[in-house]
Each structure stands twice: as C-alpha cells, then as structure tokens.
Design a protein around this motif. Structure first.
Motif, PDB file in Angstrom:
ATOM      1  N   SER A   1      -1.596  -5.891   0.398  1.00 25.28           N
ATOM      2  CA  SER A   1      -1.417  -5.477  -0.992  1.00 25.28           C
ATOM      3  C   SER A   1      -1.725  -3.999  -1.183  1.00 25.28           C
ATOM      4  CB  SER A   1      -2.285  -6.324  -1.926  1.00 25.28           C
ATOM      5  OG  SER A   1      -3.659  -6.199  -1.608  1.00 25.28           O
TER       6      SER A   1
ATOM      7  N   THR B   1      -4.561 -12.172  -2.231  1.00 29.91           N
ATOM      8  CA  THR B   1      -4.914 -10.936  -2.935  1.00 29.91           C
ATOM      9  C   THR B   1      -5.698 -11.243  -4.208  1.00 29.91           C
ATOM     10  OG1 THR B   1      -2.951  -9.792  -2.088  1.00 29.91           O
ATOM     11  CG2 THR B   1      -4.005  -8.862  -4.038  1.00 29.91           C
TER      12      THR B   1
ATOM     13  N   MET C   1       2.999  -7.915 -11.182  1.00 32.47           N
ATOM     14  CA  MET C   1       2.998  -8.072  -9.738  1.00 32.47           C
ATOM     15  C   MET C   1       4.378  -7.726  -9.191  1.00 32.47           C
ATOM     16  SD  MET C   1      -0.127  -9.255  -9.096  1.00 32.47           S
ATOM     17  CE  MET C   1      -0.716  -8.260 -10.467  1.00 32.47           C
TER      18      MET C   1
ATOM     19  N   ARG D   1       4.365  -7.174   1.102  1.00 36.96           N
ATOM     20  CA  ARG D   1       3.191  -6.580   0.472  1.00 36.96           C
ATOM     21  C   ARG D   1       3.307  -6.709  -1.045  1.00 36.96           C
ATOM     22  NH1 ARG D   1       1.404  -0.331   1.633  1.00 36.96           N
ATOM     23  NH2 ARG D   1       3.615  -0.029   1.192  1.00 36.96           N
ATOM     24  N   LEU D   2       2.162  -6.924  -1.680  1.00 37.26           N
ATOM     25  CA  LEU D   2       2.088  -7.042  -3.130  1.00 37.26           C
ATOM     26  C   LEU D   2       1.629  -5.709  -3.717  1.00 37.26           C
ATOM     27  CD1 LEU D   2       2.131  -9.050  -5.603  1.00 37.26           C
ATOM     28  CD2 LEU D   2      -0.310  -9.386  -5.168  1.00 37.26           C
ATOM     29  N   HIS D   3       2.355  -5.211  -4.719  1.00 34.32           N
ATOM     30  CA  HIS D   3       1.941  -4.022  -5.461  1.00 34.32           C
ATOM     31  C   HIS D   3       1.351  -4.489  -6.798  1.00 34.32           C
ATOM     32  CE1 HIS D   3       4.470  -0.785  -3.259  1.00 34.32           C
ATOM     33  NE2 HIS D   3       4.489  -1.888  -2.518  1.00 34.32           N
ATOM     34  N   VAL D   4       0.077  -4.195  -7.014  1.00 33.97           N
ATOM     35  CA  VAL D   4      -0.641  -4.633  -8.221  1.00 33.97           C
ATOM     36  C   VAL D   4      -0.689  -3.473  -9.202  1.00 33.97           C
ATOM     37  CG1 VAL D   4      -2.845  -5.480  -9.113  1.00 33.97           C
ATOM     38  CG2 VAL D   4      -2.051  -6.215  -6.852  1.00 33.97           C
TER      39      VAL D   4
END
Length: 561
Positions: A314, A398, A417, A428-431
């Motif tokens: 993340s 995450t 998200m 991949r996570l973008h927060v």
C-alpha cells in the motif's frame, strides 16, 4: 415525468430513443438504490419487510404495502384496494409521504432525487461513450458515471446548474482553470512549507505582483462565482482579501468533484470547498481537516518508513497541509480553505493502471464492467477467484494493520481507496483523503498532536468507521458484483474474506500487537452498524443514523472467539 424535460433540453444533439434508454437506466438504478435502502432500513412509514425469493413486500400496515421484484425492477403500491405500478421514483416518494405522519421530510428527498435523476440520465447520455483522459490518474476517475455505489442521491448536485455540472463533474472530462485570491498573511491558518506555497503560486500562472504580506490562494470557479463575494464581502472591502481577475492552473475533477488534479504528474492535487450539496453533504471543508492534515501526513510517513509489509502492499497519498479561515461563523470558516495532497501519479510505472475502487464496477466504453476487463487481462496467469482473493488480501491487510497496530480507522469505502494494477492483477492500494479517518487516541504516539475533532476518536468510533466503510460498503459491493458476474455463492465469498481476516489477525498476534484480541472480538460480533442513508436524508436529526445489520463475516456462523 416532468423532470425528463430538463434531460431532453440538455441532450438535443442525441437520438431520442437513446435518450429514452438513458432516462430509463437512470430510473432503474435509482429505484434499485432506493428500494435497497427501504428494505435494509425499514424507513418510516415502512413497518415490516417480508422476503420470498427475489420478491419483497414492504408493509405500511396490513392493507397498505409495496411489492418489489428486484430482478425485473417492478414496483407496485397497494392501498385502498388498488394495485398500481410505480414507474417514477418521484411517484414512490409521493406515495410514501401520504403515510408519513409528518415525521420525516419526504419533500426535501423529492427535490434531491429529482436532481439526481436528471444528472444521472445526463451522465449516461453524455459520458458513457465519451473518450477518457490519457492522464494515468484522471482516466479512471472519469468512469464514475453512476457515482456513490449505494446512495440513492448519488448524482445529486443541488446549487449547480446542469451546465455547471457538465463543466465540473469528472465524468465529462472537462479541463478548467482555477480562480485565485490574494489573502493577507496571518488572516488564514497556514501549515504549509514556503516551498509548497511557491509551487502553488508557480502553478497558478499569475504574473502580476503579489504584494508583500499576501499569499496567492486557489478557489474553485463555482465557489468564486457564487460564494466568495457574498460570504467574504467585509473582508474584501477591508482589503484582507483581494479578488483577482486572473484564472490559471489547468485542472480536471477527480471522482470526489471538489478535489482537482493538475494535468502533470507532480504538481500537488488540490482539495477545495464547493458550497453545494453533493449526494447528502455540502462540500465545504472544516478547519480541523486542514489543521490535522499535515500531522496525519507526518504520522503516515513515520509508519511507512518502518513498516516494510505495509510498504509492499500500500501507499498513503500524503497531505501536505493547507490554509483555512478560523472564524466563529461557520460559513466563513468552511468556504475559504484548501488542502494540498501529493500527486500520486508520480509513483505509477508505465505498466501500472490506477483505478479508484468506485470506478471498478462502472461500465467502460465496451459496455463491460471495468473490473471484469482487468480480470480478463489477468486471466493468463490468474483465475477470477485468485484475483478476488488478492484484491481482498491487500485491502483487508492494509486496513486492519493500520487499525490494530497504529490506531488508524481508514475510511475504506470505494472512493478513498484506489488500486494499482499491473497486467490486470491487483498490486498495491493507494489510500487517500484523510478527512474522514477516525484515529484512536489511546493507540498513537505522544508526539501526534491532533485537534479535538471527529478525527480524534474512541476505540468504538474507530471500529464503527472501519466496519461501515470496509465491510458494509467496500467488501459488500465487491461480493455483490463478483457473485453476479462470476456465479460464486456469496456465502463462499464471505468465507474467503473471513479467512483473510483470520490470517491478518493471526499475523498481528504473532507480532505481539497489544490490541489484536480485542479488535478480533469487535469484528466478529453478531451485528455491525451500517449507515441508514435513506433515513438520514428524510430525518430531521443532524447526526448519523445507523441500523444493525447481520455481520457477513459470520455468514457461516462458525466463528468462535
């Protein structure tokens, strides 16, 4: 259906049959969201709901009820020995209002739903086939044709003309320039670095003199035209604010509308107040969002410097801070402010595709859901169920790690998200967007100084935020679509999600993280709180309203803690 006149008036260049299909699509999706809310929340005057297969009966009393068949989107109202099909959501609201007994404001809901219906139809008409931006971040944001995944007022934009919606809503892919003000230094609370202020001034393209003791401040064009001169009349007359004729800094809207992205990959993204109602909320910005933004960004930097596993799966989209007018009057406080957020385009490779999760379940130009195209791309090396498991693994790990280990309750719903995909596979996570976080102040380091606002929460407040956004919103939407599109039983999918929760909690226990057992108990309760979105729209109460929903993690009733 008088509201359709506005749709036709703004769609004259299109074929009439196409317009009619889009109007019907707007009606169908609105009915679907409204009925889902009525069934889940049993909003007054509904007293009881009986389900038989795909057929629902919603009782006002024994002789007065609604019949709804989900598959065919057929709705009938029954009262006074009459059985009438309802073809317009506004007529359903009128019918509910007959039995309202003045407890709720269905007339306000009718205004909001009518505005939503028009905007939704226009989005279908104008944007379904519209080319998307080539910008790696903006492209995915422009798929947000239907907006909020479960809110019945998803496309409501009260206060904007339909021409303004078409200019500024993300799905229309329109670039526009920002307006700018000169504001006396010290007049606004400011937690930005000098270099960040200079970057913003350069982006503005303003070549005039900036008087000593003033800063150059961005303003959304809607806000500039309709709000600034009215709310800040005294400040303008006194010279604390100087209104400029200059427009500059080319941007496009993201799926959150008031958050705009420059067309390069480095200039910070800018979150701006827009004093108009989107879905259910006036989109201004509170003082506390700006005051806390830089501090929270520093906390995320601290976490991701030391947590190798979170770094693998993340990425926090950091907020640098901003400026805001601290004033006793709420209108003055909330309508002259901005937040700078890092432009996460810079972290994407040439192979990456980034999608806000809210856009994954929209239809693309090929009439396919975006996420099913990604799954097809990934099918060379990954089955659909493998894709599903990888997606939930990244999202759940995450979210739970940030909660249990660091006290951060993410607002993990679809809009905040974004997922990065390579060859269709979730990587991949973008927060993003820290304004809705709930941080448990018993779990954070002493140096993290948060203002006493909603962000600073109790443990229970943190749990509620995560449960409502992660489980009720994000995962529930994923399960519903995946089950329908790939013919997997929902119980099986929730079992896989529960296995992921088990695994993450087990990993945290092995690290001897203090609160793991308590958090596990909290997430394996029989019921969880879910926001009553429709009830909140008609209620006169200002605070959030929740309904108790069976916890889908216990769908198999095999969890023993």
């Amino acid at each position: 259906m008088n509201w359709t006149k506005d749709v036709y008036a703004h769609s004259e260049q299109f074929d009439r049959q196409y317009i009619q299909r889009c109007i019907q699509n707007s009606i169908d999706i609105t009915f679907s969201k409204m009925m889902a809310c009525l069934i889940e929340e049993q909003t007054h005057p509904i007293q009881n709901v009986v389900k038989r297969g795909d057929h629902f009966t919603l009782y006002v009393n024994e002789d007065t009820f609604i019949e709804y068949t989900h598959t065919y989107q057929r709705i009938y109202v029954n009262a006074n020995a009459q059985h009438i099909e309802v073809l317009d959501p506004l007529h359903l609201i009128d019918w509910l209002n007959q039995y309202n007994q003045m407890q709720y404001d269905y007339q306000l809901l009718k205004v909001e739903i009518e505005n939503h219906l028009i905007n939704q139809a226009l989005s279908f008409i104008h944007c379904s086939q519209m080319p998307k931006s080539d910008h790696p971040l903006l492209k995915s944001e422009q798929y947000v044709i239907t907006g909020h995944n479960i809110h019945p007022c998803a496309k409501t934009k009260l206060g904007l003309t339909f021409n303004e919606v078409m200019q500024y809503a993300p799905e229309y892919n329109q670039a526009f320039k920002l307006n700018w003000l000169l504001v006396k230094q010290g007049f606004l609370y400011n937690n930005l670095e000098t270099s960040e202020i200079q970057t913003l001034a350069k982006f503005s393209g303003y070549t005039g003199e900036i008087p000593e003791g003033y800063d150059l401040i961005p303003v959304h064009p809607y806000q500039f035209e309709h709000v600034i001169r009215n709310i800040y009349k005294d400040e303008i007359e006194q010279g604390d604010i100087i209104v400029l004729a200059h427009k500059g800094g080319l941007v496009k809207s993201t799926s959150s509308f008031r958050t705009v992205c420059p067309l390069d990959d480095m200039t910070p993204i800018i979150k701006l107040p827009v004093n108009a109602q989107m879905t259910s909320t006036i989109r201004s910005i509170s003082n506390n969002s700006i005051i806390n933004s830089k501090t929270i960004g520093d906390y995320f930097k601290y976490i991701y410097r030391t947590d190798e596993r979170l770094n693998e799966i993340s990425l926090p989209v950091l907020e640098y801070g901003g400026m805001t007018y601290i004033h006793d009057t709420e209108d003055k406080q909330r309508n002259l402010s901005f937040i700078l957020r890092e432009n996460n385009t810079q972290y994407l490779t040439t192979q990456s595709q980034l999608y806000a999760a809210t856009c994954l379940f929209e239809f693309n130009e090929h009439h396919r859901k975006v996420y099913t195209d990604l799954i097809e791309t990934a099918s060379i090396h990954q089955s659909p169920i493998d894709w599903f498991e990888q997606y939930i693994s990244i999202l759940v790990e995450t979210t739970l790690t940030l909660m249990t280990k660091y006290g951060i309750g993410l607002e993990a719903h679809l809009q905040n998200m974004s997922f990065e995909f390579i060859n269709g596979t979730p990587q991949r996570l973008h927060v993003r967007d820290f304004g809705g976080l709930r941080i448990d102040d018993t779990r954070i380091p002493a140096w993290l100084d948060l203002s006493n606002a909603l962000t600073r929460a109790t443990t229970e407040g943190m749990y509620e935020k995560v449960q409502n956004t992660l489980i009720s919103n994000h995962l529930n939407t994923l399960v519903r679509h995946f089950s329908a599109d790939y013919k997997y039983d929902e119980t099986l999918l929730w079992q896989k999600i529960k296995t992921t929760f088990d695994h993450v909690f087990e990993q945290l226990q092995q690290q001897n993280i203090q609160h793991t057992e308590a958090d596990k108990h909290a997430f394996y309760t029989e019921t969880i709180n879910e926001k009553a979105l429709l009830t909140m729209r008609v209620s006169t109460e200002k605070q959030d309203i929740y309904v108790q929903r069976h916890n889908p993690l216990l769908m198999n009733d095999d969890i023993k803690v």
